[in-house]
Write an enzyme that holds these catalytic residues in place. Sequence first.
Site, mmCIF file in Angstrom:
data_model
loop_
_atom_site.group_PDB
_atom_site.id
_atom_site.type_symbol
_atom_site.label_atom_id
_atom_site.label_comp_id
_atom_site.label_asym_id
_atom_site.label_seq_id
_atom_site.Cartn_x
_atom_site.Cartn_y
_atom_site.Cartn_z
ATOM 1 N N THR A 9 66.688 -11.390 80.986
ATOM 2 C CA THR A 9 67.020 -12.593 80.211
ATOM 3 C C THR A 9 66.576 -12.389 78.770
ATOM 4 O OG1 THR A 9 66.857 -13.966 82.160
ATOM 5 C CG2 THR A 9 66.656 -15.091 80.038
ATOM 6 N N HIS A 42 71.314 -20.640 78.783
ATOM 7 C CA HIS A 42 70.138 -21.042 79.556
ATOM 8 C C HIS A 42 70.281 -22.498 80.026
ATOM 9 C CE1 HIS A 42 66.192 -18.841 80.090
ATOM 10 N NE2 HIS A 42 65.902 -19.966 80.693
ATOM 11 N N LYS A 64 71.269 -11.248 80.392
ATOM 12 C CA LYS A 64 71.616 -12.665 80.548
ATOM 13 C C LYS A 64 71.236 -13.417 79.267
ATOM 14 C CE LYS A 64 70.504 -16.684 83.489
ATOM 15 N NZ LYS A 64 69.553 -17.514 82.760
ATOM 16 N N SER A 112 64.212 -15.611 90.112
ATOM 17 C CA SER A 112 63.526 -15.696 88.824
ATOM 18 C C SER A 112 62.200 -14.945 88.849
ATOM 19 C CB SER A 112 63.257 -17.167 88.488
ATOM 20 O OG SER A 112 62.325 -17.270 87.426
ATOM 21 N N TYR A 164 61.805 -11.341 83.015
ATOM 22 C CA TYR A 164 61.296 -11.627 81.671
ATOM 23 C C TYR A 164 60.334 -10.503 81.349
ATOM 24 C CZ TYR A 164 62.918 -16.521 81.562
ATOM 25 O OH TYR A 164 63.672 -17.655 81.527
HETATM 26 C C1 LIG Z 1 64.761 -25.709 85.851
HETATM 27 C C2 LIG Z 1 65.384 -24.461 85.367
HETATM 28 C C3 LIG Z 1 64.660 -23.276 85.393
HETATM 29 C C4 LIG Z 1 65.257 -22.097 84.964
HETATM 30 N N1 LIG Z 1 64.541 -20.930 85.050
HETATM 31 C C5 LIG Z 1 65.108 -19.778 84.619
HETATM 32 C C6 LIG Z 1 64.398 -18.545 84.731
HETATM 33 O O1 LIG Z 1 63.297 -18.490 85.246
HETATM 34 N N2 LIG Z 1 65.014 -17.436 84.255
HETATM 35 C C7 LIG Z 1 66.267 -17.458 83.695
HETATM 36 O O2 LIG Z 1 66.777 -16.431 83.265
HETATM 37 N N3 LIG Z 1 66.950 -18.617 83.595
HETATM 38 C C8 LIG Z 1 66.410 -19.763 84.045
HETATM 39 N N4 LIG Z 1 67.118 -20.921 83.964
HETATM 40 C C9 LIG Z 1 68.513 -20.894 83.474
HETATM 41 C C10 LIG Z 1 69.493 -20.687 84.641
HETATM 42 O O3 LIG Z 1 69.370 -19.395 85.171
HETATM 43 C C11 LIG Z 1 70.962 -20.885 84.234
HETATM 44 O O4 LIG Z 1 71.223 -20.130 83.075
HETATM 45 C C12 LIG Z 1 71.339 -22.357 83.978
HETATM 46 O O5 LIG Z 1 70.601 -23.225 84.812
HETATM 47 C C13 LIG Z 1 72.837 -22.537 84.234
HETATM 48 O O6 LIG Z 1 73.225 -23.810 83.916
HETATM 49 P P1 LIG Z 1 73.455 -24.990 85.001
HETATM 50 O O7 LIG Z 1 72.081 -25.417 85.437
HETATM 51 O O8 LIG Z 1 74.146 -26.013 84.180
HETATM 52 O O9 LIG Z 1 74.289 -24.458 86.135
HETATM 53 C C14 LIG Z 1 66.566 -22.109 84.441
HETATM 54 C C15 LIG Z 1 67.296 -23.303 84.423
HETATM 55 C C16 LIG Z 1 66.724 -24.462 84.896
HETATM 56 C C17 LIG Z 1 67.553 -25.721 84.907
#
Ligand SMILES: Cc1cc2nc3c(=O)[nH]c(=O)nc-3n(C[C@H](O)[C@H](O)[C@H](O)COP(=O)(O)O)c2cc1C
Length: 359
Positions: A145, A243, A219, A91, A119
């Site tokens: 993203t 997300h 994404k 990330s 980002y």
């Molecule tokens: C705590 C948390 C932080 C996340 N941070 C980012 C991020 O920094 N950038 C991003 O593109 N997606 C982020 N996501 C989304 C994840 O990349 C992903 O799309 C999502 O967690 C997938 O679903 P799942 O947790 O049910 O497997 C985050 C998700 C969570 C739960």
Amino acid sequence: MLSPQADAYFNGGAADGFTLRDNALAWQRIALLPRVLQPLAGGHTRVELLGRTLAHPILVAPIAYQRLAHPHGEVATALAAAVLGAGLVLSTQASTPLEDVARLVLAENARGPLWFQLYLQVDRGFTRELVHRAEAAGYEALVLTVDAPVNGARDRERRAGFTLPPGISAVNLQGLRKPAPAALQPGQSALFDDLLTHAPTWDDVAWLRSITRLPVLLKGITHPADARLAVDAGAAGLIVSNHGGRTLDTMPATATLLPAVAQAVGGAVPVLVDGGIRRGTDVLKAIALGASAVLVGRPVVHGLANAGATGVAHVIRLLRDELEIAMALCGCARLDQASLALASGGQRHGETRARSDAG
Ligand SMILES: Cc1cc2nc3c(=O)[nH]c(=O)nc-3n(C[C@H](O)[C@H](O)[C@H](O)COP(=O)(O)O)c2cc1C
């Protein structure tokens, strides 16, 4: 273990959490229907992705601030992913320098792909430098993203009073200067007349491609029309994602969005998916519905919080073992046979309708 505040941050979704829950439920509702007595000897989970052969189609999703879950944070996740051949997407908001993570992953022979999630920052000069840092460190693709121009309504986080504790920050954004807030006139919106005046658009995808030699995946694509625009814009791949239910609540689950996006793309570029993938059977279903690979988010955080690198390794290992078991039980020796595993017409659990070809 996670503090109540960190638990709200990692496990919460936007608003009432409908999409968060639906993501997992939608995979569970898709029924598998095995074929028996198929030849299984020599079967494997290998897939081709962006010119590489991967041992299996499981990648770790970009998750911000992993040192909140465990003191070793992204380092533990990266090590575990690398030794188990899982791809890693770091990330932009990682709590560990991107160079440190890359050094560890690149030293592991069995590793999967190493990608950097981006980002776009308001300061495009800073963004350009960040991209060049990721390139220099050895990241092999950028994952832009596009589904979060603004944070969702994170009610659970707010109720828990979540804030980042001292010592944990988005270290790769150090030195980034936030623009001063605009002087708004009465009646103007802090979102539309200030923050979102810098929000990325399709033009920025072209700009990003012009400043990097790395492939750019998008994404957060969920609409088939956006999928076609993304291919036209030169995206090297798409990730169907909401997300993890953290942005727009009541969006459909990704399992239900994937087939139309895959169809719109028509094989022009790989389509990946994330959201609610919790079992090897979910991975098999995702591949059967047109995904080249999957990303896994919260289960990795749970492994990390409970047992650091060992915990993450355990989660990835279980998913891969379960995928092999599901393939064998469905009669699929390879993942290009995955669609054989779906009940005809996408029959749902609980439906009593007999299959037309059932004897
Ligand atoms: C705590 C948390 C932080 C996340 N941070 C980012 C991020 O920094 N950038 C991003 O593109 N997606 C982020 N996501 C989304 C994840 O990349 C992903 O799309 C999502 O967690 C997938 O679903 P799942 O947790 O049910 O497997 C985050 C998700 C969570 C739960």
